[in-house]
Design an enzyme around this catalytic site. Structure first.
Site, PDB file in Angstrom:
ATOM      1  N   ASN A 259      12.072  22.085  28.817  1.00  0.00           N
ATOM      2  CA  ASN A 259      10.870  22.522  28.108  1.00  0.00           C
ATOM      3  C   ASN A 259      10.146  21.271  27.629  1.00  0.00           C
ATOM      4  O   ASN A 259      10.575  20.623  26.676  1.00  0.00           O
ATOM      5  CB  ASN A 259      11.292  23.426  26.939  1.00  0.00           C
ATOM      6  CG  ASN A 259      10.123  23.819  26.067  1.00  0.00           C
ATOM      7  OD1 ASN A 259       8.969  23.546  26.403  1.00  0.00           O
ATOM      8  ND2 ASN A 259      10.411  24.458  24.953  1.00  0.00           N
TER       9      ASN A 259
ATOM     10  N   CYS B 181       7.219  19.779  23.703  1.00  0.00           N
ATOM     11  CA  CYS B 181       7.558  19.372  22.324  1.00  0.00           C
ATOM     12  C   CYS B 181       6.953  18.015  21.988  1.00  0.00           C
ATOM     13  O   CYS B 181       6.686  17.213  22.864  1.00  0.00           O
ATOM     14  CB  CYS B 181       9.052  19.235  22.145  1.00  0.00           C
ATOM     15  SG  CYS B 181       9.986  20.311  23.146  1.00  0.00           S
TER      16      CYS B 181
ATOM     17  N   GLY C  27       9.611  37.768  29.540  1.00  0.00           N
ATOM     18  CA  GLY C  27       9.687  37.253  28.174  1.00  0.00           C
ATOM     19  C   GLY C  27       9.454  38.311  27.118  1.00  0.00           C
ATOM     20  O   GLY C  27      10.333  39.128  26.811  1.00  0.00           O
TER      21      GLY C  27
END
Ligand SMILES: Cc1cc2nc3c(=O)[nH]c(=O)nc-3n(C[C@H](O)[C@H](O)[C@H](O)COP(=O)(O)O)c2cc1C
Length: 303
Positions: free
Chosen positions: A127, A130, A265
């Site tokens: 991911n 960030c 999701g």
């Protein structure tokens, strides 16, 4: 009968329906509802090197066509995941992809090194949305060079399949996709949430404790479809589509646009059995349409 298996990097997944990170807990919670080993992969909540408590509440709010969340990447830390959760996921026979994040390149690499030794983790999903602390707040997912470097750093630590998950909060998603492919990604998943905000007019206050959060659900589907379509034209590695998939028709649309696999999701919050129902729906559609392999359908959109 259609062969539903899909290949990403060195991995073969039994079908193209995966759970999206952060919306399916560590997977175990959902095994009360259905046999999670039926899914192509269970992608677990994002893991960091140390446990993280997350943001102050409220952390989730429903909008007109989706939700906003600011969980703050709460998790138990990669070591606790490996010792406490992974054995249970293995006993459930689930195919596991670990979602990974870090504040800097070295942290991604350190989490990957721990997971490299972990039996039962099929692949890693990075991911890259960030804050990059070292670069003073630039986000990996918004900087092609940083994005490519983080993939390279992870690749030095593991031979496992590496999927890179992109943020939609950029002006040209194909640039980031190209960079992570060059960095050595085996697959690209997109999209993560769109930055959003919700306001309580009566209290004249922003609702989320964190003020801003990530928008997901049906509201983001057209944006996600567009980005999957653009990225699938640009890269040669498999693309995994995410964003507002609520039923099998949504999932099939993403596959037409170029997705080899899809992730479910926000829909899990409405119906915990939805991934299994989407899988059965895709299977029935392929049988009806006499499609022999997933690859015969992926990317066949007429424009
Ligand atoms: C409550 C919540 C937590 C999430 N946590 C993560 C996470 O830890 N790592 C990650 O890569 N994406 C995370 N996401 C993003 C989802 O995996 C997915 O990309 C996004 O929600 C869009 O898909 P959807 O519209 O089907 O929900 C989270 C989403 C939600 C709603």
């Amino acid at each position: 009968m259609t062969d539903l298996s899909v290949r990403i990097g060195k991995s073969t997944f039994k079908n193209p329906v995966f759970s999206a990170s952060g919306t399916f807990g560590y997977g175990i919670e959902y095994s009360d509802f259905f046999d999670i080993s039926r899914l192509g992969a269970v992608i677990v909540k994002g893991l960091s090197i140390e446990p993280v408590k997350g943001n102050p509440g409220p952390r989730i709010f429903e909008t007109a066509s989706g939700m906003v969340n600011a969980i703050g990447l709460q998790n138990i830390g990669v070591k606790n995941f490996v010792s406490e959760i992974l054995p249970i996921l293995r006993s459930l026979d689930a195919t596991v992809i670990a979602n990974v994040y870090g504040k800097m390149e070295e942290e991604y690499a350190a989490v990957a090194a721990i997971l490299d030794d972990a039996e039962g983790v099929e692949g890693l999903e990075l991911n890259i949305s960030c804050p990059n602390v070292k670069k003073g707040g630039i986000v990996f997912g918004q900087d092609p060079i940083a994005a490519s470097k983080v993939v390279q750093a992870v690749k030095r630590e593991t031979d496992k399949t590496i999927i890179v998950k992109l943020s939609p909060n950029v002006s040209d998603i194909t640039e980031i996709a190209g960079a992570v492919e060059e960095g050595g990604a085996d697959g690209i998943s997109l999209i993560n949430t769109l930055l959003g905000m919700v306001i309580d007019l009566d209290r004249k206050k922003s609702i989320l404790g964190n003020v801003m959060g990530g928008l997901s659900g049906p509201a983001i589907k057209p944006v996600a479809l567009r980005m999957v379509y653009q990225v699938a034209q640009r890269v040669s590695v498999p693309v995994i589509g995410i964003g507002g998939i609520m039923n099998e028709r949504d999932a099939l649309e993403f596959m037409l646009a170029g997705a080899t696999a899809i992730q479910v999701g926000t829909a899990n919050f409405i119906n915990p059995r939805i991934s299994e129902e989407i899988l059965d729906g895709i299977k029935a559609y392929f049988d009806r349409e006499q499609i022999e392999r997933v690859g015969d359908f992926t990317g066949t959109l007429k424009t």
